[in-house]
Scaffold this motif. Structure first.
Motif, PDB file in Angstrom:
ATOM      1  N   LYS A   1       0.891  -1.161   0.000  1.00  0.00           N
ATOM      2  CA  LYS A   1       0.000   0.000   0.000  1.00  0.00           C
ATOM      3  C   LYS A   1       0.929   1.210   0.000  1.00  0.00           C
ATOM      4  O   LYS A   1       1.842   1.304   0.812  1.00  0.00           O
ATOM      5  CB  LYS A   1      -0.892   0.034   1.234  1.00  0.00           C
ATOM      6  CG  LYS A   1      -1.964  -1.020   1.203  1.00  0.00           C
ATOM      7  CD  LYS A   1      -3.019  -0.721   2.221  1.00  0.00           C
ATOM      8  CE  LYS A   1      -4.015  -1.837   2.236  1.00  0.00           C
ATOM      9  NZ  LYS A   1      -5.220  -1.552   1.578  1.00  0.00           N
ATOM     10  N   ILE A   2       0.694   2.116  -0.919  1.00  0.00           N
ATOM     11  CA  ILE A   2       1.571   3.283  -1.053  1.00  0.00           C
ATOM     12  C   ILE A   2       0.838   4.508  -0.531  1.00  0.00           C
ATOM     13  O   ILE A   2      -0.283   4.800  -0.955  1.00  0.00           O
ATOM     14  CB  ILE A   2       1.963   3.510  -2.519  1.00  0.00           C
ATOM     15  CG1 ILE A   2       2.647   2.265  -3.065  1.00  0.00           C
ATOM     16  CG2 ILE A   2       2.848   4.734  -2.654  1.00  0.00           C
ATOM     17  CD1 ILE A   2       2.873   2.324  -4.551  1.00  0.00           C
TER      18      ILE A   2
ATOM     19  N   LYS B   1       2.949  15.610  -8.657  1.00  0.00           N
ATOM     20  CA  LYS B   1       2.361  14.974  -9.837  1.00  0.00           C
ATOM     21  C   LYS B   1       2.702  13.485  -9.882  1.00  0.00           C
ATOM     22  O   LYS B   1       1.845  12.651 -10.166  1.00  0.00           O
ATOM     23  CB  LYS B   1       2.852  15.669 -11.112  1.00  0.00           C
ATOM     24  CG  LYS B   1       2.346  17.086 -11.244  1.00  0.00           C
ATOM     25  CD  LYS B   1       2.951  17.769 -12.457  1.00  0.00           C
ATOM     26  CE  LYS B   1       2.559  19.235 -12.506  1.00  0.00           C
ATOM     27  NZ  LYS B   1       3.222  19.947 -13.597  1.00  0.00           N
ATOM     28  N   ILE B   2       3.952  13.145  -9.581  1.00  0.00           N
ATOM     29  CA  ILE B   2       4.372  11.744  -9.569  1.00  0.00           C
ATOM     30  C   ILE B   2       3.577  10.978  -8.509  1.00  0.00           C
ATOM     31  O   ILE B   2       3.122   9.859  -8.758  1.00  0.00           O
ATOM     32  CB  ILE B   2       5.891  11.634  -9.335  1.00  0.00           C
ATOM     33  CG1 ILE B   2       6.642  12.145 -10.573  1.00  0.00           C
ATOM     34  CG2 ILE B   2       6.303  10.203  -8.984  1.00  0.00           C
ATOM     35  CD1 ILE B   2       8.125  12.361 -10.367  1.00  0.00           C
TER      36      ILE B   2
ATOM     37  N   CYS C   1      -0.387   6.860  -6.921  1.00  0.00           N
ATOM     38  CA  CYS C   1      -1.383   6.434  -5.931  1.00  0.00           C
ATOM     39  C   CYS C   1      -2.792   6.383  -6.525  1.00  0.00           C
ATOM     40  O   CYS C   1      -3.129   7.157  -7.400  1.00  0.00           O
ATOM     41  CB  CYS C   1      -1.373   7.383  -4.746  1.00  0.00           C
ATOM     42  SG  CYS C   1       0.181   7.325  -3.840  1.00  0.00           S
ATOM     43  N   ASP C   2      -3.583   5.456  -6.009  1.00  0.00           N
ATOM     44  CA  ASP C   2      -4.972   5.329  -6.459  1.00  0.00           C
ATOM     45  C   ASP C   2      -5.900   6.288  -5.731  1.00  0.00           C
ATOM     46  O   ASP C   2      -6.912   6.707  -6.279  1.00  0.00           O
ATOM     47  CB  ASP C   2      -5.464   3.895  -6.235  1.00  0.00           C
ATOM     48  CG  ASP C   2      -4.686   2.901  -7.075  1.00  0.00           C
ATOM     49  OD1 ASP C   2      -4.393   3.221  -8.241  1.00  0.00           O
ATOM     50  OD2 ASP C   2      -4.364   1.817  -6.572  1.00  0.00           O
TER      51      ASP C   2
ATOM     52  N   GLY D   1      -5.122  12.694 -18.378  1.00  0.00           N
ATOM     53  CA  GLY D   1      -4.700  11.305 -18.255  1.00  0.00           C
ATOM     54  C   GLY D   1      -3.391  11.122 -17.517  1.00  0.00           C
ATOM     55  O   GLY D   1      -2.752  10.075 -17.621  1.00  0.00           O
ATOM     56  N   GLN D   2      -2.969  12.131 -16.770  1.00  0.00           N
ATOM     57  CA  GLN D   2      -1.680  12.064 -16.077  1.00  0.00           C
ATOM     58  C   GLN D   2      -1.802  11.599 -14.627  1.00  0.00           C
ATOM     59  O   GLN D   2      -0.812  11.162 -14.048  1.00  0.00           O
ATOM     60  CB  GLN D   2      -1.006  13.432 -16.096  1.00  0.00           C
ATOM     61  CG  GLN D   2      -0.618  13.894 -17.473  1.00  0.00           C
ATOM     62  CD  GLN D   2       0.041  15.257 -17.426  1.00  0.00           C
ATOM     63  OE1 GLN D   2       0.752  15.587 -16.492  1.00  0.00           O
ATOM     64  NE2 GLN D   2      -0.218  16.063 -18.432  1.00  0.00           N
ATOM     65  N   ALA D   3      -2.969  11.732 -14.019  1.00  0.00           N
ATOM     66  CA  ALA D   3      -3.131  11.360 -12.609  1.00  0.00           C
ATOM     67  C   ALA D   3      -4.179  10.277 -12.479  1.00  0.00           C
ATOM     68  O   ALA D   3      -5.185  10.292 -13.184  1.00  0.00           O
ATOM     69  CB  ALA D   3      -3.516  12.577 -11.774  1.00  0.00           C
ATOM     70  N   ARG D   4      -3.945   9.358 -11.572  1.00  0.00           N
ATOM     71  CA  ARG D   4      -4.908   8.298 -11.338  1.00  0.00           C
ATOM     72  C   ARG D   4      -5.563   8.410  -9.970  1.00  0.00           C
ATOM     73  O   ARG D   4      -6.537   7.747  -9.690  1.00  0.00           O
ATOM     74  CB  ARG D   4      -4.251   6.938 -11.527  1.00  0.00           C
ATOM     75  CG  ARG D   4      -3.103   6.678 -10.590  1.00  0.00           C
ATOM     76  CD  ARG D   4      -2.357   5.402 -10.862  1.00  0.00           C
ATOM     77  NE  ARG D   4      -3.107   4.239 -10.437  1.00  0.00           N
ATOM     78  CZ  ARG D   4      -3.006   3.045 -11.010  1.00  0.00           C
ATOM     79  NH1 ARG D   4      -2.192   2.879 -12.022  1.00  0.00           N
ATOM     80  NH2 ARG D   4      -3.699   2.039 -10.574  1.00  0.00           N
TER      81      ARG D   4
END
Length: 125
Positions: free
Chosen positions: A45-46, A61-62, A67-68, A99-102
């Protein structure tokens, strides 16, 4: 720090000078970390503590690419909400649209709240 459990690994950040990464390199960093975690026999789990109050850096951003979910700490004042929380949500929305972040906001929690008498306040609104 002996108070940190063995299965917790910390990668601290800071508000000092930060490296800038082109979008392609950000994606490569995330892909490398995800590949390593996927290949691990352990379940991970991050948790990423972002620098939303310091601006939306490439490290932030990274973290949102990796992370979800995200949890947003919010102080109980209008300034924190209008000057930190709203801009962070706007930046996250733009990254999601591109489409860069989840990551999705899972929860907003009160930060730096003093408990008085450990009872609910009679004040409402």
């Amino acid at each position: 720090n002996k108070a940190i459990p063995e299965n917790v690994f910390l990668c601290p950040g800071g508000s000092g000078p930060q490296t800038s990464f082109p979008q392609q390199q950000q994606a490569a960093i995330v892909a490398t970390i995800r590949k390593s975690l996927d290949q691990s026999p352990d379940k991970w789990k991050i948790l990423c503590d972002t620098d939303g109050d310091q601006g939306f850096s490439d490290y932030t951003k990274i973290a949102h690419m990796l992370c979800d979910r995200c949890v947003i700490p919010l102080k109980t004042n209008v300034n924190d909400f209008s000057n930190r929380c709203i801009p962070m949500l706007e930046e996250l929305y733009l990254l999601q649209q591109q489409g860069q972040a989840r990551s999705q906001v899972q929860l907003i929690v009160w930060n730096e709240v003093d408990v008085y008498k450990n009872t609910a306040s009679p004040v409402s609104g």
